[in-house]
Write a protein that holds these residues in place. Structure first.
Motif, mmCIF file in Angstrom:
data_model
loop_
_atom_site.group_PDB
_atom_site.id
_atom_site.type_symbol
_atom_site.label_atom_id
_atom_site.label_comp_id
_atom_site.label_asym_id
_atom_site.label_seq_id
_atom_site.Cartn_x
_atom_site.Cartn_y
_atom_site.Cartn_z
ATOM 1 N N ILE A 51 -4.569 44.389 -20.783
ATOM 2 C CA ILE A 51 -4.429 43.850 -22.066
ATOM 3 C C ILE A 51 -5.586 44.599 -23.095
ATOM 4 N N GLN A 52 -6.870 44.631 -22.537
ATOM 5 C CA GLN A 52 -7.943 45.118 -23.248
ATOM 6 C C GLN A 52 -7.770 46.599 -23.724
ATOM 7 N N ARG A 53 -7.011 47.407 -22.860
ATOM 8 C CA ARG A 53 -6.820 48.967 -23.046
ATOM 9 C C ARG A 53 -5.619 49.191 -23.919
ATOM 10 N N LEU A 54 -4.881 48.127 -24.361
ATOM 11 C CA LEU A 54 -3.963 48.155 -25.185
ATOM 12 C C LEU A 54 -4.279 48.552 -26.651
ATOM 13 N N SER A 55 -3.408 49.069 -27.440
ATOM 14 C CA SER A 55 -4.045 49.339 -28.818
ATOM 15 C C SER A 55 -4.012 47.851 -29.499
ATOM 16 N N PRO A 56 -4.670 47.706 -30.623
ATOM 17 C CA PRO A 56 -4.265 46.504 -31.428
ATOM 18 C C PRO A 56 -2.942 46.270 -31.821
ATOM 19 N N GLU A 57 -2.172 47.377 -32.293
ATOM 20 C CA GLU A 57 -0.953 47.215 -32.591
ATOM 21 C C GLU A 57 -0.137 46.793 -31.414
ATOM 22 N N SER A 58 -0.333 47.285 -30.231
ATOM 23 C CA SER A 58 0.481 46.965 -29.151
ATOM 24 C C SER A 58 0.191 45.236 -28.893
ATOM 25 N N ARG A 59 -0.984 44.853 -28.898
ATOM 26 C CA ARG A 59 -1.366 43.504 -28.659
ATOM 27 C C ARG A 59 -0.828 42.682 -29.521
ATOM 28 N N ARG A 60 -0.939 43.121 -30.914
ATOM 29 C CA ARG A 60 -0.075 42.347 -31.680
ATOM 30 C C ARG A 60 1.323 42.116 -31.395
ATOM 31 N N ASN A 61 2.043 43.191 -31.201
ATOM 32 C CA ASN A 61 3.413 43.094 -30.962
ATOM 33 C C ASN A 61 3.536 42.348 -29.738
ATOM 34 N N ARG A 62 2.893 42.293 -28.498
ATOM 35 C CA ARG A 62 3.026 41.466 -27.411
ATOM 36 C C ARG A 62 2.868 40.275 -27.854
ATOM 37 N N PHE A 63 1.692 39.716 -28.456
ATOM 38 C CA PHE A 63 1.127 38.385 -28.729
ATOM 39 C C PHE A 63 1.741 37.831 -29.930
ATOM 40 N N LEU A 64 2.429 38.523 -30.860
ATOM 41 C CA LEU A 64 2.954 38.240 -32.415
ATOM 42 C C LEU A 64 1.353 37.672 -33.194
ATOM 43 N N GLY A 65 0.512 38.447 -32.933
ATOM 44 C CA GLY A 65 -0.827 37.949 -33.423
ATOM 45 C C GLY A 65 -1.859 38.923 -32.965
ATOM 46 N N GLU A 66 -3.031 38.622 -33.657
ATOM 47 C CA GLU A 66 -4.121 39.314 -33.378
ATOM 48 C C GLU A 66 -4.903 38.809 -32.022
ATOM 49 N N VAL A 67 -5.094 39.759 -30.964
ATOM 50 C CA VAL A 67 -5.582 39.134 -29.884
ATOM 51 C C VAL A 67 -6.948 40.527 -29.598
ATOM 52 N N ARG A 68 -8.026 39.929 -29.759
ATOM 53 C CA ARG A 68 -9.108 40.987 -29.606
ATOM 54 C C ARG A 68 -9.808 40.872 -28.263
ATOM 55 N N GLU A 69 -9.863 39.748 -27.805
ATOM 56 C CA GLU A 69 -10.490 39.461 -26.327
ATOM 57 C C GLU A 69 -9.447 38.418 -25.597
ATOM 58 N N VAL A 70 -9.450 39.067 -24.163
ATOM 59 C CA VAL A 70 -8.766 38.196 -23.468
ATOM 60 C C VAL A 70 -9.279 36.715 -22.869
ATOM 61 N N SER A 71 -9.005 35.699 -23.425
ATOM 62 C CA SER A 71 -9.938 34.431 -23.260
ATOM 63 C C SER A 71 -9.293 33.810 -21.686
ATOM 64 N N PRO A 72 -10.373 33.425 -21.275
ATOM 65 C CA PRO A 72 -9.846 32.825 -19.657
ATOM 66 C C PRO A 72 -8.728 31.783 -19.618
ATOM 67 N N THR A 73 -8.601 31.079 -21.006
ATOM 68 C CA THR A 73 -7.124 30.221 -21.252
ATOM 69 C C THR A 73 -6.096 31.275 -21.182
ATOM 70 N N LEU A 74 -6.232 32.140 -21.836
ATOM 71 C CA LEU A 74 -4.763 32.913 -22.036
ATOM 72 C C LEU A 74 -4.548 33.556 -20.795
ATOM 73 N N LEU A 75 -5.610 34.032 -20.021
ATOM 74 C CA LEU A 75 -5.515 34.934 -18.690
ATOM 75 C C LEU A 75 -4.925 33.803 -17.555
ATOM 76 N N ASP A 76 -5.376 32.301 -17.715
ATOM 77 C CA ASP A 76 -4.844 31.414 -16.911
ATOM 78 C C ASP A 76 -3.413 31.265 -17.173
ATOM 79 N N GLN A 77 -2.859 31.023 -18.281
ATOM 80 C CA GLN A 77 -1.637 31.046 -18.483
ATOM 81 C C GLN A 77 -0.664 32.204 -18.274
ATOM 82 N N LEU A 78 -1.268 33.552 -18.327
ATOM 83 C CA LEU A 78 -0.313 34.702 -17.824
ATOM 84 C C LEU A 78 -0.199 34.689 -16.444
ATOM 85 N N MET A 79 -1.305 34.152 -15.870
ATOM 86 C CA MET A 79 -1.181 34.185 -14.282
ATOM 87 C C MET A 79 -0.299 33.324 -13.609
#
Length: 189
Positions: A51-79
């Motif tokens: 996720i960190q390697r994705l471009s800002p546009e790719s992260r925006r498309n994936r999460f339908l919003g801006e994600v700058r850092e992958v929080s532990p909460t987001l990572l917990d949800q994804l896993m």
């Protein structure tokens, strides 16, 4: 694209070490091979780095919003993958002696248990090789096997790559009644 089901071996002909459980070595359109398997708990750091390697546009498309850092909460949800109500397939390649995540597809079931929201993301340097199609085909197969009636994806209306992929896979496209900047792609299973 050729899918080769694999069985555990010390090192296979594509250089992947022994792998237990369901997995596939996919031959992509450009002749490269990629390992696809269900997401595992030990992939946590790979998922964060992907996720960190994705471009800002790719992260925006994936999460339908801006994600700058992958929080532990987001990572917990994804896993959180239970292989029925939630499922994820990860695509891995060798990169300087390490396995690197280059794509992921996932779904999460709605409360009614009939439909699943799905998503697919491929690293910029692995696009246009057929990887998104391969990841989605595995996801679609599992959703059908698990008895779901439909997969759907909520996407930015200007996401041309998703529009192209969804059309190729047989999804229908409709505007989101609540937000004119979004569309909903739906595949009846």
């Amino acid at each position: 694209m050729v899918t080769t089901p694999s069985t555990p071996a010390t090192v296979d002909s594509h250089g992947f070490a022994a792998i237990e459980g369901d997995h596939w070595i996919e031959l992509l359109e450009d002749g490269t091979h990629v390992l696809i398997r269900p997401l595992r708990p030990e992939d946590r750091e790979r998922e964060r780095a992907f996720i960190q390697r994705l471009s800002p546009e790719s992260r925006r498309n994936r999460f339908l919003g801006e994600v700058r850092e992958v929080s532990p909460t987001l990572l917990d949800q994804l896993m959180q993958v239970d292989h029925h109500n939630t499922m994820a397939f990860v695509a891995l390649v060798h990169d300087n002696g390490e396995l690197r995540e280059v794509g992921i597809s996932r779904y999460g079931a709605d409360e009614d248990g009939q439909r699943c929201e799905c998503a697919v993301t491929v690293a910029e340097d692995w696009r246009h090789r057929g990887l998104a199609v391969a990841l989605m085909r595995h996801l679609i197969e599992v959703a059908r096997r698990e008895g779901f009636k439909a997969l759907y994806s909520i996407d930015s209306a200007d996401n041309g790559q998703m529009r192209e992929l969804a059309s190729y896979l047989g999804f229908t496209r409709s505007p989101d009644a609540d937000d004119s900047t979004l569309v909903i792609h739906t595949l009846r299973l």
